[in-house]
Design a protein around this motif. Structure first.
Motif, PDB file in Angstrom:
ATOM      1  N   LEU A 120       0.843  -1.189   0.000  1.00  0.00           N
ATOM      2  CA  LEU A 120       0.000   0.000   0.000  1.00  0.00           C
ATOM      3  C   LEU A 120       0.879   1.239   0.000  1.00  0.00           C
ATOM      4  N   LYS A 121       0.473   2.237  -0.773  1.00  0.00           N
ATOM      5  CA  LYS A 121       1.182   3.511  -0.777  1.00  0.00           C
ATOM      6  C   LYS A 121       0.622   4.390   0.325  1.00  0.00           C
ATOM      7  N   SER A 122       1.469   5.239   0.869  1.00  0.00           N
ATOM      8  CA  SER A 122       0.994   6.233   1.829  1.00  0.00           C
ATOM      9  C   SER A 122       0.036   7.168   1.102  1.00  0.00           C
ATOM     10  N   PRO A 123      -1.000   7.644   1.787  1.00  0.00           N
ATOM     11  CA  PRO A 123      -1.947   8.541   1.126  1.00  0.00           C
ATOM     12  C   PRO A 123      -1.250   9.769   0.550  1.00  0.00           C
ATOM     13  N   SER A 124      -1.734  10.224  -0.603  1.00  0.00           N
ATOM     14  CA  SER A 124      -1.135  11.395  -1.239  1.00  0.00           C
ATOM     15  C   SER A 124      -1.305  12.620  -0.339  1.00  0.00           C
ATOM     16  N   ASN A 125      -0.400  13.539  -0.465  1.00  0.00           N
ATOM     17  CA  ASN A 125      -0.374  14.781   0.324  1.00  0.00           C
ATOM     18  C   ASN A 125      -0.118  14.538   1.807  1.00  0.00           C
ATOM     19  N   TYR A 126       0.362  13.358   2.173  1.00  0.00           N
ATOM     20  CA  TYR A 126       0.722  13.048   3.558  1.00  0.00           C
ATOM     21  C   TYR A 126       2.159  12.544   3.575  1.00  0.00           C
ATOM     22  N   ARG A 127       2.826  12.773   4.678  1.00  0.00           N
ATOM     23  CA  ARG A 127       4.160  12.218   4.897  1.00  0.00           C
ATOM     24  C   ARG A 127       4.045  11.219   6.030  1.00  0.00           C
ATOM     25  N   ALA A 128       4.649  10.073   5.859  1.00  0.00           N
ATOM     26  CA  ALA A 128       4.530   9.006   6.848  1.00  0.00           C
ATOM     27  C   ALA A 128       5.868   8.801   7.560  1.00  0.00           C
ATOM     28  N   TYR A 143      -8.293  -1.642   8.654  1.00  0.00           N
ATOM     29  CA  TYR A 143      -7.107  -0.797   8.498  1.00  0.00           C
ATOM     30  C   TYR A 143      -7.181  -0.007   7.198  1.00  0.00           C
ATOM     31  N   LYS A 144      -7.608  -0.662   6.121  1.00  0.00           N
ATOM     32  CA  LYS A 144      -7.726   0.042   4.844  1.00  0.00           C
ATOM     33  C   LYS A 144      -8.856   1.072   4.894  1.00  0.00           C
ATOM     34  N   GLN A 145      -9.899   0.783   5.647  1.00  0.00           N
ATOM     35  CA  GLN A 145     -10.980   1.751   5.813  1.00  0.00           C
ATOM     36  C   GLN A 145     -10.480   2.978   6.578  1.00  0.00           C
ATOM     37  N   ALA A 146      -9.599   2.768   7.534  1.00  0.00           N
ATOM     38  CA  ALA A 146      -9.026   3.897   8.282  1.00  0.00           C
ATOM     39  C   ALA A 146      -8.219   4.803   7.351  1.00  0.00           C
ATOM     40  N   LEU A 147      -7.493   4.214   6.406  1.00  0.00           N
ATOM     41  CA  LEU A 147      -6.746   5.026   5.444  1.00  0.00           C
ATOM     42  C   LEU A 147      -7.694   5.814   4.537  1.00  0.00           C
ATOM     43  N   ASN A 180       5.674   3.648   1.294  1.00  0.00           N
ATOM     44  CA  ASN A 180       4.713   2.557   1.164  1.00  0.00           C
ATOM     45  C   ASN A 180       5.036   1.495   2.209  1.00  0.00           C
ATOM     46  N   PHE A 181       4.099   0.573   2.389  1.00  0.00           N
ATOM     47  CA  PHE A 181       4.305  -0.506   3.358  1.00  0.00           C
ATOM     48  C   PHE A 181       3.523  -1.725   2.901  1.00  0.00           C
ATOM     49  N   THR A 182       3.924  -2.877   3.407  1.00  0.00           N
ATOM     50  CA  THR A 182       3.244  -4.117   3.058  1.00  0.00           C
ATOM     51  C   THR A 182       2.231  -4.433   4.148  1.00  0.00           C
ATOM     52  N   TYR A 183       0.986  -4.571   3.731  1.00  0.00           N
ATOM     53  CA  TYR A 183      -0.133  -4.844   4.635  1.00  0.00           C
ATOM     54  C   TYR A 183      -0.463  -6.334   4.539  1.00  0.00           C
ATOM     55  N   TRP A 184      -0.485  -7.024   5.687  1.00  0.00           N
ATOM     56  CA  TRP A 184      -0.707  -8.471   5.727  1.00  0.00           C
ATOM     57  C   TRP A 184      -1.979  -8.820   6.495  1.00  0.00           C
ATOM     58  N   ASN A 185      -2.662  -9.872   6.041  1.00  0.00           N
ATOM     59  CA  ASN A 185      -3.805 -10.487   6.735  1.00  0.00           C
ATOM     60  C   ASN A 185      -3.493 -11.958   6.957  1.00  0.00           C
TER      61      ASN A 185
END
Length: 153
Positions: A63-71, A113-117, A97-102
């Motif tokens: 997943l990429k970090s949301p645009s216009n945000y710095r992580a 977690y994806k809904q929170a983003l 970006n980061f790897t999201y696992w289930n």
């Protein structure tokens, strides 16, 4: 409570490689992630990543970090003195970006977690200023009465 934000000693310009795992690991030490985890990651034809932790199958995606945000990655420390506790937050790195696992489930839009983003985009829209002209256009479209006069299309 006072909290101070500081740059960490090991803060580098090189982005970090992060994994969001559905597990708790009770350790603060280091390990060879490339050798013991990344080397076992496989990418399927559907683009879904697979791996395992302690015998539990994982399915993931990058997943990429949301645009216009710095992580950034923050680490905290506490110092206790006689009358107060001092909380320090250190920026230990940044990521794009980061790897999201289930566990054994393909990541989807239904994951909390994806809904929170997604809430970052929703909150941006909800907090955007609304111009008077936009309000008047909406009122005209609804045929509402303003100041005793009926507005029609």
């Amino acid at each position: 409570m006072n909290v101070s934000l500081k740059l960490g000693r090991n803060t580098a310009n090189k982005p970090l490689e992060l994994h969001f795992l559905p597990a708790k690991i009770f350790e603060d030490g280091t390990t060879d992630v490339d050798n013991y985890f990344n080397s076992y990651t496989r990418k399927g034809l559907d683009g879904i990543l697979t791996n395992a932790v302690r015998g539990f199958p994982l399915k993931g995606e990058i997943l990429k970090s949301p645009s216009n945000y710095r992580a950034f990655v923050l680490q905290s420390s506490e110092k206790h003195s006689e009358a107060k506790v001092i909380h320090n937050m250190y920026i230990s790195g940044k990521f794009d970006n980061f790897t999201y696992w289930n566990y054994d489930k393909v990541p989807s839009k239904a994951d909390t977690y994806k809904q929170a983003l997604q809430m970052l985009d929703i909150s941006k829209e909800l907090c955007a200023p609304v111009l008077d002209s936009e309000i008047l256009i909406e009122i005209d479209g609804m045929g509402l009465v303003i100041g005793g006069q009926e507005n029609t299309i």
